[in-house]
Design a protein around this motif. Structure first.
Motif, PDB file in Angstrom:
ATOM      1  N   GLU A 169     -96.733  98.270  69.672  1.00  0.00           N
ATOM      2  CA  GLU A 169     -95.629  98.295  70.690  1.00  0.00           C
ATOM      3  C   GLU A 169     -95.402  96.983  70.954  1.00  0.00           C
ATOM      4  O   GLU A 169     -96.440  96.062  71.147  1.00  0.00           O
ATOM      5  CB  GLU A 169     -96.037  99.042  71.768  1.00  0.00           C
ATOM      6  CG  GLU A 169     -94.871  99.110  72.568  1.00  0.00           C
ATOM      7  CD  GLU A 169     -95.169 100.167  73.957  1.00  0.00           C
ATOM      8  OE1 GLU A 169     -94.241 100.329  74.764  1.00  0.00           O
ATOM      9  OE2 GLU A 169     -96.298 100.421  73.935  1.00  0.00           O
ATOM     10  N   ASP A 172     -89.470  95.217  71.564  1.00  0.00           N
ATOM     11  CA  ASP A 172     -88.333  95.947  70.797  1.00  0.00           C
ATOM     12  C   ASP A 172     -88.833  97.395  70.825  1.00  0.00           C
ATOM     13  O   ASP A 172     -87.860  98.319  70.465  1.00  0.00           O
ATOM     14  CB  ASP A 172     -88.307  95.540  69.459  1.00  0.00           C
ATOM     15  CG  ASP A 172     -87.914  94.054  69.421  1.00  0.00           C
ATOM     16  OD1 ASP A 172     -86.884  93.637  70.305  1.00  0.00           O
ATOM     17  OD2 ASP A 172     -88.142  93.272  68.501  1.00  0.00           O
ATOM     18  N   GLY A 173     -89.923  97.929  71.326  1.00  0.00           N
ATOM     19  CA  GLY A 173     -90.314  99.450  71.329  1.00  0.00           C
ATOM     20  C   GLY A 173     -91.652  99.811  70.296  1.00  0.00           C
ATOM     21  O   GLY A 173     -92.155  98.572  70.080  1.00  0.00           O
ATOM     22  N   THR A 175     -93.052 100.645  66.683  1.00  0.00           N
ATOM     23  CA  THR A 175     -92.796 100.765  65.470  1.00  0.00           C
ATOM     24  C   THR A 175     -93.903 101.407  64.527  1.00  0.00           C
ATOM     25  O   THR A 175     -95.314 100.937  64.725  1.00  0.00           O
ATOM     26  CB  THR A 175     -92.555  98.926  64.838  1.00  0.00           C
ATOM     27  OG1 THR A 175     -91.509  98.396  65.423  1.00  0.00           O
ATOM     28  CG2 THR A 175     -92.640  99.344  63.355  1.00  0.00           C
ATOM     29  N   SER A 204     -92.491 110.571  63.186  1.00  0.00           N
ATOM     30  CA  SER A 204     -91.806 110.061  64.334  1.00  0.00           C
ATOM     31  C   SER A 204     -91.540 110.669  65.455  1.00  0.00           C
ATOM     32  O   SER A 204     -91.728 110.391  66.512  1.00  0.00           O
ATOM     33  CB  SER A 204     -90.561 109.434  63.640  1.00  0.00           C
ATOM     34  OG  SER A 204     -90.869 108.259  62.642  1.00  0.00           O
ATOM     35  N   LYS A 208     -92.980 109.945  69.139  1.00  0.00           N
ATOM     36  CA  LYS A 208     -92.034 109.708  70.134  1.00  0.00           C
ATOM     37  C   LYS A 208     -92.416 110.323  71.667  1.00  0.00           C
ATOM     38  O   LYS A 208     -92.351 110.104  72.629  1.00  0.00           O
ATOM     39  CB  LYS A 208     -90.501 109.972  69.931  1.00  0.00           C
ATOM     40  CG  LYS A 208     -89.641 109.339  70.846  1.00  0.00           C
ATOM     41  CD  LYS A 208     -88.233 109.264  70.145  1.00  0.00           C
ATOM     42  CE  LYS A 208     -87.180 108.664  70.813  1.00  0.00           C
ATOM     43  NZ  LYS A 208     -85.939 108.486  70.293  1.00  0.00           N
ATOM     44  N   GLU A 214     -89.152 105.469  74.350  1.00  0.00           N
ATOM     45  CA  GLU A 214     -87.881 105.599  74.422  1.00  0.00           C
ATOM     46  C   GLU A 214     -87.272 104.995  73.117  1.00  0.00           C
ATOM     47  O   GLU A 214     -86.062 105.772  72.647  1.00  0.00           O
ATOM     48  CB  GLU A 214     -87.325 104.747  75.702  1.00  0.00           C
ATOM     49  CG  GLU A 214     -87.831 105.230  77.084  1.00  0.00           C
ATOM     50  CD  GLU A 214     -86.885 104.776  78.063  1.00  0.00           C
ATOM     51  OE1 GLU A 214     -86.366 103.604  77.783  1.00  0.00           O
ATOM     52  OE2 GLU A 214     -87.446 104.970  79.207  1.00  0.00           O
ATOM     53  N   LYS A 215     -87.873 103.932  72.531  1.00  0.00           N
ATOM     54  CA  LYS A 215     -87.414 103.351  71.399  1.00  0.00           C
ATOM     55  C   LYS A 215     -88.407 103.287  70.345  1.00  0.00           C
ATOM     56  O   LYS A 215     -89.466 102.743  70.391  1.00  0.00           O
ATOM     57  CB  LYS A 215     -86.605 101.751  71.689  1.00  0.00           C
ATOM     58  CG  LYS A 215     -85.766 101.819  72.524  1.00  0.00           C
ATOM     59  CD  LYS A 215     -85.207 100.048  72.339  1.00  0.00           C
ATOM     60  CE  LYS A 215     -86.114  99.477  73.363  1.00  0.00           C
ATOM     61  NZ  LYS A 215     -85.590  98.046  73.324  1.00  0.00           N
ATOM     62  N   LEU A 216     -88.089 103.896  69.081  1.00  0.00           N
ATOM     63  CA  LEU A 216     -89.149 104.039  68.178  1.00  0.00           C
ATOM     64  C   LEU A 216     -88.495 103.946  66.823  1.00  0.00           C
ATOM     65  O   LEU A 216     -87.376 104.743  66.648  1.00  0.00           O
ATOM     66  CB  LEU A 216     -89.804 105.284  68.338  1.00  0.00           C
ATOM     67  CG  LEU A 216     -90.957 105.553  67.289  1.00  0.00           C
ATOM     68  CD1 LEU A 216     -92.320 106.544  67.957  1.00  0.00           C
ATOM     69  CD2 LEU A 216     -90.692 106.458  66.034  1.00  0.00           C
ATOM     70  N   LYS A 217     -89.010 103.215  65.855  1.00  0.00           N
ATOM     71  CA  LYS A 217     -88.599 103.194  64.537  1.00  0.00           C
ATOM     72  C   LYS A 217     -89.683 103.237  63.585  1.00  0.00           C
ATOM     73  O   LYS A 217     -90.706 103.117  63.867  1.00  0.00           O
ATOM     74  CB  LYS A 217     -87.805 101.802  64.215  1.00  0.00           C
ATOM     75  CG  LYS A 217     -88.667 100.648  64.454  1.00  0.00           C
ATOM     76  CD  LYS A 217     -87.682  99.265  63.948  1.00  0.00           C
ATOM     77  CE  LYS A 217     -88.592  98.047  64.230  1.00  0.00           C
ATOM     78  NZ  LYS A 217     -87.660  96.858  63.923  1.00  0.00           N
TER      79      LYS A 217
END
Length: 231
Positions: A169, A172-173, A175, A204, A208, A214-217
């Protein structure tokens, strides 16, 4: 380019008679076909920098792709992120794992230290090194609605379990990174990615929820080509 020059130099000065005698010895010892041994020997030379004598001495022929992959994942799990992440540093760490019996000599020789170092030199590796939170070999279990995966079973509960190679983390959130040691050529990453998409989509979704992210890639990293593919 230096690796290409190195391999060309070895090819020009190789004792081919001795190499084929080695293949013949291994054929008689293992029962594997001469063509298979030659192909695997070439692969190990290109991927691990192993010569034909290394191939025989460290019994590369006896390691399955799964065993080679397991050893690689162990290195990626244990390698100190605040240590020397150069090719020389990775090699010293692998040698340490061998000395301490975490890896066999064969597995240690099979680690593509150059490819590991290339990951940490990449943009993704640099982001990982600077991340505020890092988790490797992250095991998870989560109860989900079975209807999300099996339309005929809505309302039933399904236990989703798995192990994520790595997540980190930063600003940018979150990864999620999945390491792949597949034998692929440059340009084949997108096609191979499709095979892993369903599994990684499930992972994923689970992470999450677990991490309240809130942001996950999700990113696949292919060691063979040194390529990151974001899903």
């Amino acid at each position: 380019m230096s690796k290409v020059k190195y391999m060309m130099g070895r090819l020009l000065h190789m004792n081919y008679r001795s190499m084929f005698e080695t293949i013949e010895k291994l054929h008689r010892k293992t029962g594997k076909s001469r063509l298979w041994l030659l192909g695997d020997m070439i692969f190990c030379g290109l991927r691990y920098g192993a010569g034909y004598m290394d191939y025989m001495l460290f019994a590369f022929y006896g390691l399955t792709p799964a065993q080679r992959g397991t050893a690689l994942h162990l290195v990626m799990e244990q390698l100190p992120l605040d240590g020397d992440l150069s090719e020389q540093g990775v090699r010293r760490f692998v040698e340490k794992l061998v000395r301490e019996d975490f890896l066999t000599p064969q597995q240690g020789e099979a680690i593509p230290v150059g490819q590991v170092a290339r990951f940490y030199q990449s943009d993704l590796g640099q982001k990982l090194a600077k991340a505020k939170t890092v988790r490797r070999e992250f095991k998870f279990s989560l109860l989900v609605d079975a209807g999300e995966y099996f339309p005929a079973a809505p309302g039933e509960e399904l236990m989703l379990q798995g192990v994520v190679d790595l997540w980190f983390e930063d600003e940018d959130g979150v990864t999620v990174v999945d390491f792949k040691s597949d034998r692929i050529l440059p340009g084949e990453e997108a096609c191979r990615t499709q095979e892993y998409r369903p599994q990684l989509a499930a992972y994923s979704r689970a992470l999450k929820t677990i991490l309240w992210a809130e942001k996950l890639k999700t990113v696949l990293w292919f060691f063979a080509t040194g390529t990151a593919v974001e899903l």
